[in-house]
Design a protein around this motif. Structure first.
Motif, short mmCIF file in Angstrom:
data_model
loop_
_atom_site.label_atom_id
_atom_site.label_comp_id
_atom_site.label_asym_id
_atom_site.label_seq_id
_atom_site.Cartn_x
_atom_site.Cartn_y
_atom_site.Cartn_z
N SER A 89 13.20 2.35 0.17
CA SER A 89 12.80 2.24 -1.23
C SER A 89 11.29 1.98 -1.29
O SER A 89 10.78 1.11 -0.58
CB SER A 89 13.56 1.08 -1.89
OG SER A 89 12.82 0.52 -2.95
N GLY A 116 17.12 4.13 -2.88
CA GLY A 116 16.35 3.94 -4.12
C GLY A 116 17.09 2.98 -5.03
O GLY A 116 18.32 3.04 -5.14
N ARG A 117 16.34 2.08 -5.66
CA ARG A 117 16.99 1.07 -6.49
C ARG A 117 16.65 1.26 -7.97
O ARG A 117 15.51 1.53 -8.32
CB ARG A 117 16.57 -0.32 -6.02
CG ARG A 117 17.12 -0.57 -4.60
CD ARG A 117 16.95 -1.97 -4.11
NE ARG A 117 15.54 -2.33 -4.00
CZ ARG A 117 14.99 -3.31 -4.68
NH1 ARG A 117 15.68 -4.00 -5.55
NH2 ARG A 117 13.73 -3.59 -4.50
N TRP A 133 8.95 9.60 -6.59
CA TRP A 133 9.46 8.26 -6.31
C TRP A 133 8.26 7.45 -5.87
O TRP A 133 7.78 7.61 -4.74
CB TRP A 133 10.55 8.27 -5.23
CG TRP A 133 11.43 9.50 -5.23
CD1 TRP A 133 11.64 10.35 -4.18
CD2 TRP A 133 12.25 10.02 -6.31
NE1 TRP A 133 12.50 11.36 -4.54
CE2 TRP A 133 12.88 11.18 -5.84
CE3 TRP A 133 12.49 9.62 -7.63
CZ2 TRP A 133 13.74 11.96 -6.63
CZ3 TRP A 133 13.33 10.40 -8.42
CH2 TRP A 133 13.95 11.53 -7.92
N GLY A 187 13.05 6.58 -14.94
CA GLY A 187 13.31 5.15 -15.10
C GLY A 187 12.21 4.35 -14.41
O GLY A 187 11.58 4.84 -13.47
N ILE A 188 11.97 3.17 -14.92
CA ILE A 188 10.93 2.32 -14.32
C ILE A 188 11.55 0.97 -13.96
O ILE A 188 12.20 0.34 -14.79
CB ILE A 188 9.75 2.13 -15.31
CG1 ILE A 188 9.15 3.50 -15.66
CG2 ILE A 188 8.68 1.21 -14.69
CD1 ILE A 188 8.00 3.46 -16.63
N LEU A 189 11.35 0.57 -12.72
CA LEU A 189 11.86 -0.71 -12.26
C LEU A 189 10.66 -1.62 -11.97
O LEU A 189 9.90 -1.36 -11.04
CB LEU A 189 12.69 -0.53 -10.98
CG LEU A 189 13.18 -1.79 -10.28
CD1 LEU A 189 14.20 -2.53 -11.14
CD2 LEU A 189 13.82 -1.44 -8.93
N GLY A 205 7.87 0.41 -10.23
CA GLY A 205 8.56 1.48 -9.50
C GLY A 205 8.95 2.58 -10.47
O GLY A 205 9.72 2.36 -11.40
C1 BTN Z 1 16.04 2.55 -13.72
O1 BTN Z 1 17.12 2.09 -13.35
O2 BTN Z 1 15.93 3.14 -14.79
C2 BTN Z 1 14.81 2.35 -12.87
C3 BTN Z 1 14.72 3.36 -11.75
C4 BTN Z 1 13.50 3.18 -10.87
C5 BTN Z 1 13.49 4.10 -9.67
C6 BTN Z 1 12.20 4.02 -8.92
S1 BTN Z 1 12.00 5.34 -7.76
C7 BTN Z 1 10.62 4.55 -7.07
C8 BTN Z 1 10.92 3.08 -7.03
N1 BTN Z 1 11.61 2.70 -5.82
C9 BTN Z 1 12.86 2.28 -6.05
O3 BTN Z 1 13.68 1.93 -5.18
N2 BTN Z 1 13.09 2.31 -7.38
C10 BTN Z 1 11.94 2.76 -8.13
#
Ligand code: BTN
Length: 319
Positions: A89, A116-117, A133, A187-189, A205
């Protein structure tokens, strides 16, 4: 030297002779030849013709530092890119870097994520070469309680960046999901390390489905990609560059003014949630209401069925 040779090849309309490269960069022909071989291994298609020199015919579809820095208009954001072909990730890696002192503005990008989270502990499917990503390291000098504003302005910047690079009518679903024709494309984390009064770092993220061809059955109705909706492939590098430009600009604006007024005006223009009926799941309470406005702080103002208006900051909203 590799980046400089690449730049000379990119900037030229035709062949660039070994002699010219050697003169401009002050390096030997053998050294140039070695770099060219290395570039070819990376996927660049370069024709070499005796007496004419080198001609760049094709650039690989990769989000490497060389590719993103070329014509990047930012001052400090994305000036250092840490690129992987595969990683668990990018957020996890960016957190490690930030914790060991990496500077603000550095970005981690991977062609593929194996773990990926997403938000709320979900997984984020991140297949090789089809999406963006990436994780951005920020160190804002604001109170930890204001961190959600960075998430909002990031949503706005990513929305405008994608729109500029693709022309597609992307919208923001409050607080920061991006949707196209009502399905999620990004999506943005946001993850943060902070003390009581001070943020150590924020990791933004960002995951964007760019050239994804299809989604698993359980996501088909809610997720889509720019390619599926726009019916063509999009250049991932150009999207990244446009996003970084807006993100730097909006982040600087917020840090300078320490208020969201100007940004919220822009945000509202792209926000799909306003005026809609929303279902809010907030602190274990579930209710339906109408999203009527955003507060000065960027909270969603929701009119409940009994006429009472409440503000929601985080929580799940479904339109
Ligand atoms: C969501 O659940 O809407 C957020 C998604 C975020 C994904 C991005 S991809 C790059 C970064 N690395 C991760 O493991 N997650 C974020």
């Amino acid at each position: 030297m590799k980046s400089k040779i690449l730049q000379l090849l990119k900037d030229s309309d035709g062949y660039v002779s070994g002699e010219e490269i050697s003169k401009v960069l002050g390096v030997s022909r053998t050294a140039i030849w070695k770099v060219i071989s290395h570039l070819k291994e990376e996927g660049y298609v370069i024709e070499s013709v005796t007496k004419k020199g080198y001609l760049l015919q094709e650039t690989p579809d990769l989000l490497t530092e060389d590719e993103i820095l070329y014509h990047l208009k930012t001052k400090w954001l994305g000036r250092k890119i840490v690129h992987y072909h595969q990683i668990d990730s990018t957020n996890k890696e960016a957190k490690k870097l930030a914790a060991s002192g990496e500077k603000e503005g550095t970005i981690v990008i991977s062609e593929e994520q194996l773990a990926g989270r997403g938000r709320l502990g979900r997984t984020w499917i991140s297949p090789a070469g089809t999406g963006i990503w990436m994780s951005v390291i920020l160190r804002p000098s604001i109170a930890p309680t204001d961190a959600s504003k960075i998430t909002l302005l990031a949503g706005l910047a990513v929305c405008e960046g994608i729109k500029e690079a693709t022309g597609l009518p992307v919208q923001i679903k409050w607080p920061n999901d991006l949707v196209l024709h009502n399905k999620k494309i990004c999506g943005i984390l946001t993850e943060m390390s902070a003390e009581m009064e001070k943020i150590n770092y924020i990791i933004l993220g960002i995951g964007i489905n760019v050239n994804t061809d299809s989604f698993p059955e359980d996501l088909k109705n809610t997720a889509t990609s720019l390619k599926i909706e726009g019916e063509k492939e999009y250049d991932r590098k150009e999207i990244v560059k446009a996003i970084l430009m807006y993100l730097e600009q909006y982040y600087e604006l917020y840090m300078k003014n320490q208020d969201m007024e100007d940004l919220l005006e822009k945000y509202k223009n792209h926000c799909l949630t306003l005026g809609k009926e929303v279902k809010i799941i907030h602190r274990n309470e579930e209710f339906i209401g109408k999203a009527v406005d955003l507060s000065k702080e960027g909270e969603l103002m929701v009119e409940k069925q009994d006429g009472q208006v409440i503000t929601v900051f985080s929580g799940e909203v479904s339109v």
